[in-house]
Design an enzyme around this catalytic site. Structure first.
Site, PDB file in Angstrom:
ATOM      1  CE  LYS A  97      -3.038  -1.447  -2.468  1.00 37.45           C
ATOM      2  NZ  LYS A  97      -3.258  -2.847  -2.259  1.00 37.45           N
ATOM      3  CD  GLU A 119      -0.455   4.201   2.891  1.00 40.60           C
ATOM      4  OE1 GLU A 119       0.135   5.281   2.746  1.00 40.60           O
ATOM      5  OE2 GLU A 119      -1.206   3.714   2.018  1.00 40.60           O
ATOM      6  CB  SER A 386      -7.572  -6.540  -6.388  1.00 38.57           C
ATOM      7  OG  SER A 386      -7.644  -7.491  -5.338  1.00 38.57           O
TER       8      SER A 386
END
Ligand SMILES: *Cc1c(COP(=O)(O)O)cnc(C)c1O
Length: 405
Positions: A97, A119, A386
């Site tokens: 991210k 969000e 990830s």
């Protein structure tokens, strides 16, 4: 180095369209903001100083390039394809991210916006955004469903420590979809002062394109690394698909390489019935949700279905529009792994390689565990890992009964 981070020429047929998917299905009040964002993003891409600052932060702050790790013991145990992990879990804040949060954070600053909203589902995007806001001195408000706040409490505390305000969302299923709706509501109201830092390859144009561009470094590095190590391209690249950002980042530079299978793994949750999973491709159909046309889990009236996954980050009723196109073209395959398989994969990877994956990433690991044994020793599977699993310790302790044992 700097110039390769963002592509100069978009791959989509028309800006913001991936075949029939994508687009910009938003209230009129947001159209001007999206057009401005698109224009500013184009300017930033053409700005060498912007690219250089992003490249510097990705390297010195976030920790890129990430390692490509060969799982020797796991490969031996499974007795088939070689398994590699692209270690996005080693990045600062613990997941991919941060690639996108840094890119959009710099863009927001360049646009003169001082207030950032975001969000978050699993909390990883909220943490990445709160981190970047602290780094750049920006105000940060993060919307998060009440259910997710409870199952990802550690990340809520991290965001608060970083100076962000976390606003709980108690509407709908109290998960990611509802947090996005609240963030969009805030954006409509405060559009002049506020930048909406969206966390996946979702939403109205230019978000799916922009977020993909910021994660494209994953597959650029991966291709270089595997060619150096193995002298050839992988048989398959495997990634979990929530909104689809880590997957599109890991797939993107391999799209022209037809011989490389691209495998996206969705959350099978606890069953095949609508409401029990987040498998948009096997259980959904085309529709509009939150600004974009893509595959959506919906009932016969077009009402958005509830979703379930043990991993908050995969628990969403729609999927990025570029994946919808890759699915229809047959260029990428989308499969399902359920909660139990993901939990097994966490244990297997932890005990075989000493790596604790995020529950989201564990869905991709589970698919590798499934297909590797029947493959040839010459075959190479790369799993995009990830994120790391620390944030999931509460769930893992409960599900795996770690306290009793
Ligand atoms: C958020 C998250 C995901 C799902 O989001 P994508 O946009 O599909 O990548 C997957 N893995 C981790 C570790 C996450 O934090």
């Amino acid at each position: 180095m700097a110039s390769i981070i963002l592509p100069a020429v978009p791959s989509e047929s028309r800006p913001g369209r991936f075949g029939v998917y994508g687009g910009r299905y938003v209230p009129e009040t947001l159209m001007a903001a999206l057009v401005e964002l698109e224009r500013e993003y184009d300017l930033a891409k053409a700005d060498a100083a912007f690219q250089a600052e992003l490249a510097d932060l990705l390297h010195n702050y976030a920790g890129r390039p990430t390692a490509l790790y060969f799982c020797k013991r796991l490969t031996e145990q499974l007795g088939g394809a070689k398994i590699y992990l692209k270690r996005e879990d080693l990045l600062h804040t613990g997941a991919h991210k941060i690639n996108n949060a840094l890119g959009q954070g710099l863009l927001a600053r360049r646009m003169g916006k001082k207030r950032i909203i975001a969000e978050t589902g699993a909390g990883q995007h909220g943490v990445a955004t709160a981190t970047v806001c602290a780094l750049l001195g920006l105000e940060c408000v993060v919307y998060m469903g009440d259910v997710d706040m409870e199952r990802q409490e550690l990340n809520v505390l991290r965001m608060r420590l970083l100076g962000a305000e976390v606003r709980g969302v108690s509407s709908g299923s109290k998960t990611l979809k509802d947090a996005i709706s609240e963030a969009m509501r805030d954006w409509v109201t405060n559009v002049r002062t506020t930048y909406y830092l969206l966390g996946s390859a979702l939403g109205a144009h230019p978000y799916p394109t922009m977020v993909r561009d910021f994660h494209r470094c994953i597959s650029i590095e991966l291709k270089e690394q595997i060619l150096e190590r193995e002298g050839r391209l992988p048989t398959a690249v495997i990634a979990c698909v929530g909104g689809g950002s880590n997957a599109i980042g890991a797939f993107y530079s391999f799209i022209p390489d037809r011989e490389v299978r691209l495998i996206g793994v969705e959350a099978g949750g606890r069953g095949r019935k609508l409401g029990e999973h987040a498998a948009r491709f096997s259980g959904g159909s085309p529709g509009v949700l939150q600004g974009t046309y893509s595959y959506v889990l919906q009932d016969e009236n077009g009402q958005i279905a509830l979703t379930h996954s043990v991993s908050a980050g995969l628990d969403y009723a729609s999927v990025g529009p570029e994946h919808a196109m890759l699915h229809d073209l047959g260029r990428a395959e989308y499969v399902v792994q359920d909660d139990a398989a993901a939990l097994d994969a966490v244990v297997r990877l932890a005990r075989t390689e000493g790596i604790l994956p995020a529950l989201e990433s564990a869905h991709a690991v589970a698919e590798a565990l499934r297909i590797a044994p029947a493959m040839h020793a010459r075959d190479i599977l790369v799993v995009n890992l990830s994120g790391r699993g620390d944030k999931d310790m509460g769930i893992l302790a409960r599900e795996l009964n770690l306290q009793g044992a």
